[in-house]
Each structure stands twice: as structure tokens, then as C-alpha cells.
Design an enzyme around this catalytic site. Structure first.
Site, mmCIF file in Angstrom:
data_model
loop_
_atom_site.group_PDB
_atom_site.id
_atom_site.type_symbol
_atom_site.label_atom_id
_atom_site.label_comp_id
_atom_site.label_asym_id
_atom_site.label_seq_id
_atom_site.Cartn_x
_atom_site.Cartn_y
_atom_site.Cartn_z
ATOM 1 N N LYS A 113 0.763 -1.199 0.001
ATOM 2 C CA LYS A 113 0.069 0.065 -0.077
ATOM 3 C C LYS A 113 1.017 1.034 -0.090
ATOM 4 O O LYS A 113 1.680 1.451 1.009
ATOM 5 C CB LYS A 113 -0.865 0.094 1.316
ATOM 6 C CG LYS A 113 -1.871 1.210 1.374
ATOM 7 C CD LYS A 113 -2.759 1.344 2.616
ATOM 8 C CE LYS A 113 -3.289 2.722 2.550
ATOM 9 N NZ LYS A 113 -3.285 3.154 3.754
ATOM 10 N N GLY A 174 -7.556 10.319 9.584
ATOM 11 C CA GLY A 174 -7.831 10.432 11.103
ATOM 12 C C GLY A 174 -8.851 11.480 11.347
ATOM 13 O O GLY A 174 -9.135 11.577 12.576
ATOM 14 N N ALA A 200 -9.163 6.390 4.322
ATOM 15 C CA ALA A 200 -8.966 7.454 5.402
ATOM 16 C C ALA A 200 -10.330 8.462 5.341
ATOM 17 O O ALA A 200 -11.040 8.797 4.370
ATOM 18 C CB ALA A 200 -7.785 8.390 4.575
ATOM 19 N N ASN A 222 -8.755 2.716 9.969
ATOM 20 C CA ASN A 222 -8.087 2.324 11.165
ATOM 21 C C ASN A 222 -8.574 3.255 12.334
ATOM 22 O O ASN A 222 -9.282 2.631 13.541
ATOM 23 C CB ASN A 222 -6.464 2.607 10.901
ATOM 24 C CG ASN A 222 -5.611 2.257 12.299
ATOM 25 O OD1 ASN A 222 -4.303 2.247 12.373
ATOM 26 N ND2 ASN A 222 -6.449 1.423 13.086
#
Length: 271
Positions: A113, A174, A200, A222
Site C-alpha cells: 500500500k 484520521g 482515510a 483504522n
């Protein structure tokens, strides 16, 4: 390698995600950073149903150190496809060097990635350096899944270089803002001949569902899971959202109308 089941061989999957010639049940890819510990990482990954997990090679120890468990002890490669990433790289040279290191650490696996960032504040992709790194890595035989802006022109350019998947952001890494430009994501999906995986900016389950309803092939996340109040519960929610969004896309939504439309027919009423 991806998880396999004796009762449902991979070749018989009804709607597989196909990446670099491999078939997967799950369209939810998850990260391995920001969790409290390795046990929480394991539990959340299992709850998400993920088969592909991405790892920041420069930040996360893969193997056990000083008697402690490493990531591969809780997410073994015989159960999961380990997707190394070049997080933290700000130039093509850095990213290529990290990708080569990842291939060595993972016994020659070509899957990578690619992330080349513009700056540490926005964490947005650096387009020129990303293109340079892609050209080099594809020529060296890597199977490149590339993180990019939600730019249809750039996405098509990266595909033409030979990337096996293009991964446009929904919003900055994030941020949890969700998809900020649905029309661009839709255009990228409509023009693509390789899998499009939103990467993202997802914050909650509805963001993941929207990405899938737009026709994306998958979602990678994540922070939305690892930093949730209950990461394991959020992982389950994300799994359901991705599945529901995919089913809704395949089913085909009704067109949007300015005015209402009666649920029951008006013709042939009794009185």
C-alpha cells in the site's frame, strides 16, 4: 493468504472482492495502529471480519521482540493477507526504500500500500511523488495499492501506471469527516477498471455504508475503529455497514424525486 473456509471455497464466493488476482469475502480492510495493545488489535480485527490488514512497516514491529508478542503472532499470515504500507514517507525515494524493506520482511510478497504524504499536518497525498514512486514500484514487480486524493484525473493516471487498486481518501487521515466529495468518488468509480477502495476519513458506520452505496469495492479504515469508545463494537458496526452498503448498491436504489410518490397504487380504489 486470505482466510479460507472448507464450507465455502473462495472460488465459489457469490460476490468476491478481487485484488491482484486473489479473492476475498470481506470488503472491509483494517489497520493495525492506534489500538491499546495487540490483544485489542486481534479482537477488533476478528470483529470486523477483515481478511486484509495493513501495517505501517516503519512503526509496527512484525516479529516478537525481547520475549513479547509481535503483530504476526496475533494476526498470522496464514489467516490474513498482510498489506504493508509506506506510512510516514514524504518522498518517492523514502517510499520505494520502505516498500523494498517490506518485501524482504514478508518473504518476497509483492503487495504494497503506497502512501507518499505532502506534509505532517494535513497528511494529504503528494501527487508528483506518488506518481514517481508508483512508476518505480510497478516496474520492480510490486502489486501497488495506492493512496491518493479524490481526484478522478489522478486516479485514472495511477490506474494506467499499473496499480492493482486505487484508494482515494474520503477526507484527511484520521479526521473522521466522512466522504466530503461524493461526486468525485462516484466519478472515480464509474471510470475505473481496477478496484476502488476508500481510504482515510471514515468516522462511523454510515460513512462506510455511503462509500459502498456509491459503488466502491471496499473501505479501509483504522482510526475510526481503533479510537472509538469501544473499538470491538465499532468494528462489528463497520462490518455490517460495509455489507449493507454493498447489498444496497447491488440492489439499486430508487431515483430521487422532488415530490412524494404514493406507496400504494391510486388506480382501482374502492371508494
Amino acid at each position: 493468504m486470505p482466510i479460507q473456509s472448507a464450507s465455502e471455497p473462495l472460488n465459489d464466493l457469490p460476490d468476491p472482492l478481487i485484488l491482484a488476482g486473489r479473492r476475498y469475502r470481506s470488503r472491509l480492510l483494517t489497520g493495525t495502529g492506534k489500538f491499546r495493545d495487540l490483544e485489542q488489535t486481534r479482537l477488533a480485527t476478528e470483529a470486523a471480519g477483515a481478511e486484509i490488514v495493513t501495517v505501517a512497516i516503519r512503526r509496527v514491529p512484525l516479529r516478537a521482540e525481547r520475549g513479547e508478542r509481535g503483530l504476526l503472532d496475533v494476526l498470522p499470515p496464514d489467516r490474513y493477507t498482510i498489506l504493508p504500507n509506506t506510512a510516514g514517507c514524504y518522498s518517492a525515494e523514502e517510499a520505494v526504500r520502505t516498500a523494498r524493506l517490506a518485501r524482504e520482511l514478508l518473504d518476497g510478497s509483492p503487495l504494497i500500500k503506497l502512501e507518499v504524504l505532502a506534509d505532517p499536518e494535513t497528511l494529504l497525498p503528494e501527487p508528483v511523488e506518488t506518481l514517481r514512486a508508483c512508476e518505480i514500484l510497478v516496474q520492480e514487480g510490486f502489486e501497488v495499492m495506492v493512496y491518493t486524493n479524490d481526484d478522478p484525473v489522478m486516479a485514472k493516471r495511477l490506474e494506467s501506471l499499473g496499480c492493482v487498486a486505487v484508494m482515494p481518501l474520503a477526507a484527511p487521515i484520521g479526521s473522521g469527516l466522512g466522504i466530503q466529495n461524493r461526486l468525485n468518488i462516484l466519478t472515480i468509480v464509474e471510470r475505473a477498471k481496477v478496484p476502488i477502495i476508500v481510504d482515510a476519513g471514515v468516522g462511523t458506520a454510515s460513512d462506510a455504508a455511503i462509500a459502498m452505496e456509491l459503488g466502491c469495492d471496499g473501505v479501509l479504515m483504522n482510526t475510526a475503529i481503533a479510537c472509538a469508545g469501544d473499538p470491538v463494537a465499532m468494528a462489528r458496526a463497520m462490518r455490517k455497514a460495509v455489507e449493507a452498503g454493498r447489498e444496497a448498491f447491488l440492489a439499486g436504489r430508487i431515483p430521487k424525486r422532488r415530490f412524494g410518490s404514493a406507496s400504494s397504487p391510486l388506480e382501482g380504489t374502492f371508494f
